[in-house]
Design a protein around this motif. Structure first.
Motif, PDB file in Angstrom:
ATOM      1  N   SER A 193       3.678  -1.361   5.455  1.00 22.49           N
ATOM      2  CA  SER A 193       3.441  -1.750   4.079  1.00 22.49           C
ATOM      3  C   SER A 193       4.305  -0.910   3.158  1.00 22.49           C
ATOM      4  O   SER A 193       4.566   0.264   3.425  1.00 22.49           O
ATOM      5  N   GLU A 194       4.726  -1.544   2.079  1.00 14.38           N
ATOM      6  CA  GLU A 194       5.484  -0.840   1.064  1.00 14.38           C
ATOM      7  C   GLU A 194       4.915  -1.239  -0.295  1.00 14.38           C
ATOM      8  O   GLU A 194       4.786  -2.434  -0.594  1.00 14.38           O
ATOM      9  N   LEU A 195       4.572  -0.240  -1.072  1.00 10.93           N
ATOM     10  CA  LEU A 195       3.980  -0.466  -2.378  1.00 10.93           C
ATOM     11  C   LEU A 195       4.898  -1.360  -3.216  1.00 10.93           C
ATOM     12  O   LEU A 195       6.100  -1.112  -3.312  1.00 10.93           O
ATOM     13  N   GLY A 196       4.344  -2.418  -3.749  1.00 15.37           N
ATOM     14  CA  GLY A 196       5.097  -3.333  -4.586  1.00 15.37           C
ATOM     15  C   GLY A 196       5.884  -4.388  -3.838  1.00 15.37           C
ATOM     16  O   GLY A 196       6.472  -5.275  -4.448  1.00 15.37           O
ATOM     17  N   LYS A 197       5.898  -4.316  -2.507  1.00 16.33           N
ATOM     18  CA  LYS A 197       6.688  -5.271  -1.727  1.00 16.33           C
ATOM     19  C   LYS A 197       5.875  -6.076  -0.732  1.00 16.33           C
ATOM     20  O   LYS A 197       6.288  -7.150  -0.322  1.00 16.33           O
ATOM     21  N   GLY A 198       4.752  -5.570  -0.279  1.00 13.93           N
ATOM     22  CA  GLY A 198       3.922  -6.327   0.644  1.00 13.93           C
ATOM     23  C   GLY A 198       3.563  -5.588   1.907  1.00 13.93           C
ATOM     24  O   GLY A 198       3.889  -4.411   2.080  1.00 13.93           O
TER      25      GLY A 198
ATOM     26  N   MET B 280       0.835  -1.196   0.000  1.00 14.62           N
ATOM     27  CA  MET B 280       0.000   0.000   0.000  1.00 14.62           C
ATOM     28  C   MET B 280       0.866   1.239   0.000  1.00 14.62           C
ATOM     29  O   MET B 280       1.997   1.221   0.486  1.00 14.62           O
ATOM     30  N   THR B 281       0.289   2.306  -0.493  1.00 15.36           N
ATOM     31  CA  THR B 281       0.940   3.607  -0.376  1.00 15.36           C
ATOM     32  C   THR B 281       0.848   4.031   1.089  1.00 15.36           C
ATOM     33  O   THR B 281       0.010   3.508   1.838  1.00 15.36           O
ATOM     34  N   PRO B 282       1.670   4.980   1.525  1.00 14.64           N
ATOM     35  CA  PRO B 282       1.536   5.468   2.908  1.00 14.64           C
ATOM     36  C   PRO B 282       0.130   5.993   3.211  1.00 14.64           C
ATOM     37  O   PRO B 282      -0.378   5.805   4.313  1.00 14.64           O
ATOM     38  N   GLU B 283      -0.518   6.601   2.229  1.00 13.72           N
ATOM     39  CA  GLU B 283      -1.872   7.118   2.433  1.00 13.72           C
ATOM     40  C   GLU B 283      -2.866   5.975   2.648  1.00 13.72           C
ATOM     41  O   GLU B 283      -3.711   6.036   3.532  1.00 13.72           O
ATOM     42  N   GLN B 284      -2.753   4.914   1.839  1.00 14.12           N
ATOM     43  CA  GLN B 284      -3.636   3.760   2.003  1.00 14.12           C
ATOM     44  C   GLN B 284      -3.385   3.086   3.354  1.00 14.12           C
ATOM     45  O   GLN B 284      -4.341   2.715   4.046  1.00 14.12           O
ATOM     46  N   ALA B 285      -2.132   2.933   3.715  1.00  8.41           N
ATOM     47  CA  ALA B 285      -1.793   2.285   4.989  1.00  8.41           C
ATOM     48  C   ALA B 285      -2.361   3.075   6.162  1.00  8.41           C
ATOM     49  O   ALA B 285      -2.815   2.486   7.150  1.00  8.41           O
ATOM     50  N   ALA B 286      -2.355   4.397   6.075  1.00  5.16           N
ATOM     51  CA  ALA B 286      -2.900   5.233   7.147  1.00  5.16           C
ATOM     52  C   ALA B 286      -4.418   5.097   7.218  1.00  5.16           C
ATOM     53  O   ALA B 286      -4.998   5.130   8.304  1.00  5.16           O
TER      54      ALA B 286
END
Length: 190
Positions: free
Chosen positions: A90-95, A47-53
């Motif tokens: 979470s990190e976009l593209g990594k999990g 997820m992007t930081p915004e999605q994770a938040a």
């Protein structure tokens, strides 16, 4: 949810929806530290930081079939009610990794439930995905990795009924040995 294993099932479903090919689930109990830690880590889209938040908000979901996403908020609530916390990395593209910590003896901590049943269901219903299940209890540990099982089985699919019956029995035996609810076999005593 009445059991933490159902929360784990829901979080693992999120991993599968995010395209994960590997889902690692760890359950660790330490009676001396009075701690129960459950983590679900995947190699999905992340997820992007915004999605994770925003994922902690029950009214946010990436699903198009419904307008609410209760998995992470309910898991977080269960942890906080039992004197713990939930973290999400979470990190976009990594999990993504979701970790819930509980005060093990807290009166409001839900029972762990049937983790073996949860793992068996995940493997049976997602035979193309690899799962690693790590169960720790007071320093004793058992790890089951479907990648290793695939090597032994060769062309035999994991969701073959006989294989699934063996996996369920093996996981239950490992659970009993780790938690002390089942005596170790002669092989393990050597």
């Amino acid at each position: 949810m009445r059991e933490l294993s159902l929360n784990v099932l829901d979080i693992a479903q999120n991993s599968l929806s995010a395209g994960a090919s590997l889902v690692e689930i760890a359950v660790s109990e330490d009676t001396e530290k009075d701690e129960l830690v459950i983590s679900v880590r995947d190699n999905g889209r992340g997820m992007t930081p915004e999605q994770a938040a925003r994922v902690r908000d029950p009214f946010y979901t990436t699903r198009t079939t419904r307008k609410v996403g209760m998995g992470v908020p309910l898991f977080r609530m269960a942890a906080e009610m039992a004197g713990g916390e939930l973290t999400l990395q979470s990190e976009l593209g990594k999990g993504t990794e979701v970790t819930a910590r509980f005060v093990r003896s807290h009166i409001d901590r839900m029972p762990l439930g049937d983790m073996v049943g949860t793992m068996t269901a995940l493997i049976r219903l997602n035979p193309q995905v690899d799962f690693v299940y790590r169960r720790c209890f007071n320093g004793r540990e058992a790890v089951t990795d479907t990648r290793e099982l695939r090597q032994v089985l060769g062309e035999v699919p994991l969701d073959t009924p006989e294989v699934m019956e063996w996996i369920d029995g093996y996981l239950r035996e490992q659970e009993g040995c780790v938690t002390g609810t089942q005596p170790p076999s002669d092989r393990e005593q050597a």
